[in-house]
Design a protein around this motif. Structure first.
Motif, mmCIF file in Angstrom:
data_model
loop_
_atom_site.group_PDB
_atom_site.id
_atom_site.type_symbol
_atom_site.label_atom_id
_atom_site.label_comp_id
_atom_site.label_asym_id
_atom_site.label_seq_id
_atom_site.Cartn_x
_atom_site.Cartn_y
_atom_site.Cartn_z
ATOM 1 N N GLN A 13 0.540 -1.269 0.040
ATOM 2 C CA GLN A 13 -0.128 0.061 0.046
ATOM 3 C C GLN A 13 0.539 1.488 -0.027
ATOM 4 O OE1 GLN A 13 -3.037 0.194 3.205
ATOM 5 N NE2 GLN A 13 -2.919 -2.245 2.772
ATOM 6 N N ILE A 14 2.176 1.170 -0.040
ATOM 7 C CA ILE A 14 3.051 2.313 0.164
ATOM 8 C C ILE A 14 2.731 3.545 -1.328
ATOM 9 C CG2 ILE A 14 5.320 3.042 0.705
ATOM 10 C CD1 ILE A 14 4.223 2.030 2.415
ATOM 11 N N PRO A 15 2.580 4.953 -1.502
ATOM 12 C CA PRO A 15 2.467 5.088 -2.651
ATOM 13 C C PRO A 15 4.109 4.580 -3.435
ATOM 14 C CG PRO A 15 1.674 6.574 -1.464
ATOM 15 C CD PRO A 15 2.475 4.629 -0.291
ATOM 16 N N GLN A 16 3.757 5.149 -4.651
ATOM 17 C CA GLN A 16 5.228 4.422 -5.346
ATOM 18 C C GLN A 16 5.635 5.546 -5.982
ATOM 19 O OE1 GLN A 16 5.867 1.847 -7.824
ATOM 20 N NE2 GLN A 16 7.450 3.268 -7.866
ATOM 21 N N ARG A 17 4.994 6.849 -5.329
ATOM 22 C CA ARG A 17 6.228 7.806 -5.509
ATOM 23 C C ARG A 17 6.854 7.871 -3.970
ATOM 24 N NH1 ARG A 17 6.258 13.502 -7.209
ATOM 25 N NH2 ARG A 17 7.479 15.088 -6.471
ATOM 26 N N ALA A 18 6.385 7.028 -3.139
ATOM 27 C CA ALA A 18 7.039 7.646 -1.599
ATOM 28 C C ALA A 18 8.254 6.509 -1.857
ATOM 29 C CB ALA A 18 6.276 6.629 -0.282
ATOM 30 N N ASN A 19 7.839 5.567 -2.976
ATOM 31 C CA ASN A 19 9.129 4.627 -2.987
ATOM 32 C C ASN A 19 10.283 5.614 -3.592
ATOM 33 O OD1 ASN A 19 8.201 1.975 -1.616
ATOM 34 N ND2 ASN A 19 7.172 1.452 -2.820
ATOM 35 N N ASP A 20 9.470 5.519 -4.972
ATOM 36 C CA ASP A 20 10.542 6.375 -5.630
ATOM 37 C C ASP A 20 11.709 7.678 -4.873
ATOM 38 O OD1 ASP A 20 9.294 5.281 -8.143
ATOM 39 O OD2 ASP A 20 8.132 7.138 -8.790
ATOM 40 N N ILE A 21 10.754 8.477 -3.932
ATOM 41 C CA ILE A 21 11.271 8.818 -3.647
ATOM 42 C C ILE A 21 12.921 7.945 -1.971
ATOM 43 C CG2 ILE A 21 11.406 10.635 -1.140
ATOM 44 C CD1 ILE A 21 9.017 11.532 -2.172
ATOM 45 N N ARG A 22 12.054 6.984 -1.647
ATOM 46 C CA ARG A 22 13.075 6.457 -1.145
ATOM 47 C C ARG A 22 14.650 5.658 -1.868
ATOM 48 N NH1 ARG A 22 9.656 2.751 2.786
ATOM 49 N NH2 ARG A 22 7.662 4.245 3.739
ATOM 50 N N VAL A 23 14.177 5.806 -2.608
ATOM 51 C CA VAL A 23 15.358 5.342 -3.793
ATOM 52 C C VAL A 23 16.021 6.116 -3.760
ATOM 53 C CG1 VAL A 23 16.010 4.228 -5.857
ATOM 54 C CG2 VAL A 23 13.658 3.391 -4.135
ATOM 55 N N LEU A 24 15.756 7.350 -4.269
ATOM 56 C CA LEU A 24 16.827 8.154 -4.667
ATOM 57 C C LEU A 24 17.070 9.122 -3.291
ATOM 58 C CD1 LEU A 24 17.000 11.077 -6.019
ATOM 59 C CD2 LEU A 24 15.096 12.217 -5.704
ATOM 60 N N MET A 25 16.409 9.055 -2.388
ATOM 61 C CA MET A 25 17.538 8.925 -0.806
ATOM 62 C C MET A 25 18.743 8.363 -0.912
ATOM 63 S SD MET A 25 16.031 12.398 -0.680
ATOM 64 C CE MET A 25 16.440 12.853 1.283
ATOM 65 N N MET A 26 17.911 7.272 -1.127
ATOM 66 C CA MET A 26 18.751 6.255 -0.127
ATOM 67 C C MET A 26 20.247 6.284 -1.044
ATOM 68 S SD MET A 26 16.884 2.465 0.498
ATOM 69 C CE MET A 26 15.939 2.276 -0.478
ATOM 70 N N ALA A 79 19.930 7.133 -9.540
ATOM 71 C CA ALA A 79 18.970 8.163 -9.194
ATOM 72 C C ALA A 79 18.250 9.512 -10.817
ATOM 73 C CB ALA A 79 20.187 9.375 -8.082
ATOM 74 N N GLU A 80 18.830 9.386 -11.303
ATOM 75 C CA GLU A 80 18.473 10.049 -12.988
ATOM 76 C C GLU A 80 17.323 9.806 -12.994
ATOM 77 O OE1 GLU A 80 21.879 10.126 -15.725
ATOM 78 O OE2 GLU A 80 21.791 11.984 -15.111
ATOM 79 N N GLN A 81 17.193 8.019 -12.636
ATOM 80 C CA GLN A 81 15.947 7.778 -13.169
ATOM 81 C C GLN A 81 14.305 7.670 -12.218
ATOM 82 O OE1 GLN A 81 16.385 3.312 -14.068
ATOM 83 N NE2 GLN A 81 18.505 3.911 -14.186
ATOM 84 N N ALA A 82 15.042 8.266 -10.868
ATOM 85 C CA ALA A 82 13.921 8.109 -10.067
ATOM 86 C C ALA A 82 13.664 9.460 -10.216
ATOM 87 C CB ALA A 82 14.763 8.249 -8.442
ATOM 88 N N ILE A 83 14.271 10.635 -10.494
ATOM 89 C CA ILE A 83 14.313 12.078 -10.733
ATOM 90 C C ILE A 83 12.775 12.474 -11.993
ATOM 91 C CG2 ILE A 83 15.013 14.460 -11.504
ATOM 92 C CD1 ILE A 83 17.890 13.505 -9.770
ATOM 93 N N ALA A 84 13.963 11.622 -12.908
ATOM 94 C CA ALA A 84 12.126 11.547 -14.161
ATOM 95 C C ALA A 84 11.271 11.144 -13.649
ATOM 96 C CB ALA A 84 12.810 10.566 -15.338
ATOM 97 N N ARG A 85 10.902 9.853 -12.663
ATOM 98 C CA ARG A 85 9.639 9.447 -12.123
ATOM 99 C C ARG A 85 8.956 10.358 -11.624
ATOM 100 N NH1 ARG A 85 11.205 2.499 -10.913
ATOM 101 N NH2 ARG A 85 11.749 2.626 -12.602
ATOM 102 N N LEU A 86 10.045 11.467 -11.060
ATOM 103 C CA LEU A 86 9.230 12.302 -9.369
ATOM 104 C C LEU A 86 8.698 13.070 -9.999
ATOM 105 C CD1 LEU A 86 11.778 11.988 -6.523
ATOM 106 C CD2 LEU A 86 9.437 10.899 -6.445
#
Length: 472
Positions: free
Chosen positions: A152-165, A334-341
């Motif tokens: 149930q975790i929103p996709q955007r939250a997961n993308d943010i986690r990936v970017l920050m990690m 990170a570049e892929q995560a930024i594009a998704r965000l």
């Protein structure tokens, strides 16, 4: 302290020259400079407390003793008095190395038992203080497993986690390279590494309000959204960050001095890694492409395009190369995560269940951080129910069903796992972390024994330990 035990007979009388060793029948001061004393067994004990080392070595040689035991360190910025290396030396060769730990006494895991599930992130983020986002993510993933809300975790939250990690991974590797260079006398490597890490810390501060120890990843999502201006700020820094990493590569990889210190030093085979449970760059330097982002994906890593970097020489130089290469792979992710965000702007970053979700998204204001003004207006002037909900959720916290769960992430140092146990209350019954620095530090002996004293510095630096994670 340097000591030696002599198996030869005691030398009778005083030597002719002043610097030689002798033992008389009366006990002498244990801390006398360079002077020998005798222990309960009658063996000679030498204490190095200043003076000329050549004199002490000559005294040892006069007794026929060859081995000395020294306490070494701190030689690494993250071991300032909290890692004790006990070395048994035969000349310049390390015959035995032992690591003494346990001097921080932070009690992080125990403290988490008397705080709410959400407050736990403010404690675990301080374990390995160079990888705070990974500590938070592993903990929150385990809590979400217990809650049954992983899907149930929103996709955007997961993308943010990936970017920050991934940005945190670059920052950790930069510190590993920078401090390793400093220990070898290459201060320029240190200044470049810290300069480039500063670009990442500015982004973290803009997003979370803090440069380190963020408590940004929360059970159910993240504390606040990443705004377009945050991404703009980072993308302006991105070309400079790329240039800085390239500078480090040019400065290090083909340097004959550095290769002379690192190549074939700190050797650890795949079999040894498997026996000791070693993970991360040390394991991948043996050629095994083990990475939890590929082997057991989390936060949607299976949807990202990246490579697992390996080497086959099993030495300190291989681990340096792996860390530099992993920075490029992290930038790629990170570049892929930024594009998704960019594409998902405005979508939620916290789970929809209001019994779990933090009542308001934090909004960075003039004071650096604070609650959303709209939320404050509602709970203080418009809705008594909202005020009660906010009070209950923030002070008491949510309840987690009884059970236990294990979650692991691939931190810059290896597998970072957390075993969480719930008794059905609003606080954890038990939280235990498998910190890679703790596990990998077992390799200090295997990496150092048989090498020279100077190689111990290289061996410990190639482990990249942070004692906050070891003694948590």
């Amino acid at each position: 302290m340097a000591t030696t035990n002599s198996t030869d007979e005691q030398v009778a009388g005083s030597p002719a020259d002043e610097g030689a060793a002798y033992l008389d029948s009366t006990p002498t001061d244990l801390y006398a400079e360079g002077g020998p004393t005798s222990d309960a067994d009658g063996d000679a004990v030498f204490t190095a407390a200043g003076g000329d080392w050549d004199d002490i070595a000559r005294d040892v040689a006069a007794l026929g003793a060859e081995r000395i035991v020294v306490n070494m360190g701190p030689q690494h910025p993250s071991t300032h008095g909290v890692l004790r290396l006990i070395l048994e030396l035969d000349g310049e060769t390390v015959q035995e190395a032992r690591a003494g730990i346990g001097y921080l006494h932070t009690g992080i895991e125990k403290n988490m038992e008397v705080r709410t599930w959400t407050q736990g992130t403010t404690f675990c983020t301080r374990m390995d203080y160079l990888t705070p986002i990974f500590n938070e993510a592993a903990y929150c993933l385990s809590v979400e497993k217990l809650l049954g809300i992983t899907d149930q975790i929103p996709q955007r939250a997961n993308d943010i986690r990936v970017l920050m990690m991934e940005l945190n991974r670059i920052g950790s590797h930069l510190i590993a390279v920078a401090t390793g260079g400093m220990e070898l006398g290459a201060t320029t490597v240190m200044t470049i590494g810290f300069r480039e890490r500063e670009r990442l810390l500015r982004f973290f501060e803009a997003v979370s309000g803090l440069r380190m120890n963020h408590a940004y990843v929360r059970p159910g999502g993240v504390a606040q959204d990443v705004l377009p201006e945050h991404l703009d700020q980072f993308e302006e820094e991105l070309p400079l960050l790329r240039r800085g990493i390239s500078e480090l590569e040019k400065l290090l990889l083909e340097s004959p001095v550095l290769k002379g210190r690192l190549v074939d030093v700190g050797y650890l085979s795949l079999a040894s890694c498997m026996a000791l449970g070693i993970t991360g760059p040390i394991l991948r330097s043996t050629g095994l492409p083990h990475d939890l982002r590929k082997a057991d994906p989390y936060c949607g890593y299976e949807t990202y395009d990246f490579d697992v970097v390996t080497r086959r020489d099993m030495d300190a130089y291989s681990r340096l190369c792996i860390r530099l290469d992993e920075m490029w792979q992290s930038l790629r992710i990170a570049e892929q995560a930024i594009a998704r965000l960019r594409a998902s702007e405005g979508e939620p970053v916290m789970v929809a269940d209001k019994k779990i979700a933090w009542p308001a998204q934090l909004s960075v204001g003039a004071d650096g951080q604070g609650n959303s003004l709209d939320h404050i207006r509602e709970i203080m002037g418009e809705s008594m129910e909202a005020l009660i909900h906010h009070f209950k959720l923030v002070t008491e916290g949510f309840r987690v069903p009884p059970g236990q769960a294990y979650a692991a992430v691939e931190s810059p140092k290896g597998e970072l796992g957390v075993h969480t146990v719930s008794d059905g209350g609003t606080r954890p019954y038990r939280v235990h972390f498998r910190d890679p620095s703790f596990t990998n530090l077992q390799a200090a002996s295997a990496l150092s024994e048989g090498g020279l004293v100077a190689d111990v510095i290289v061996a410990v630096a190639s482990i990249d330990p942070v004692m906050g994670g070891v003694d948590r």
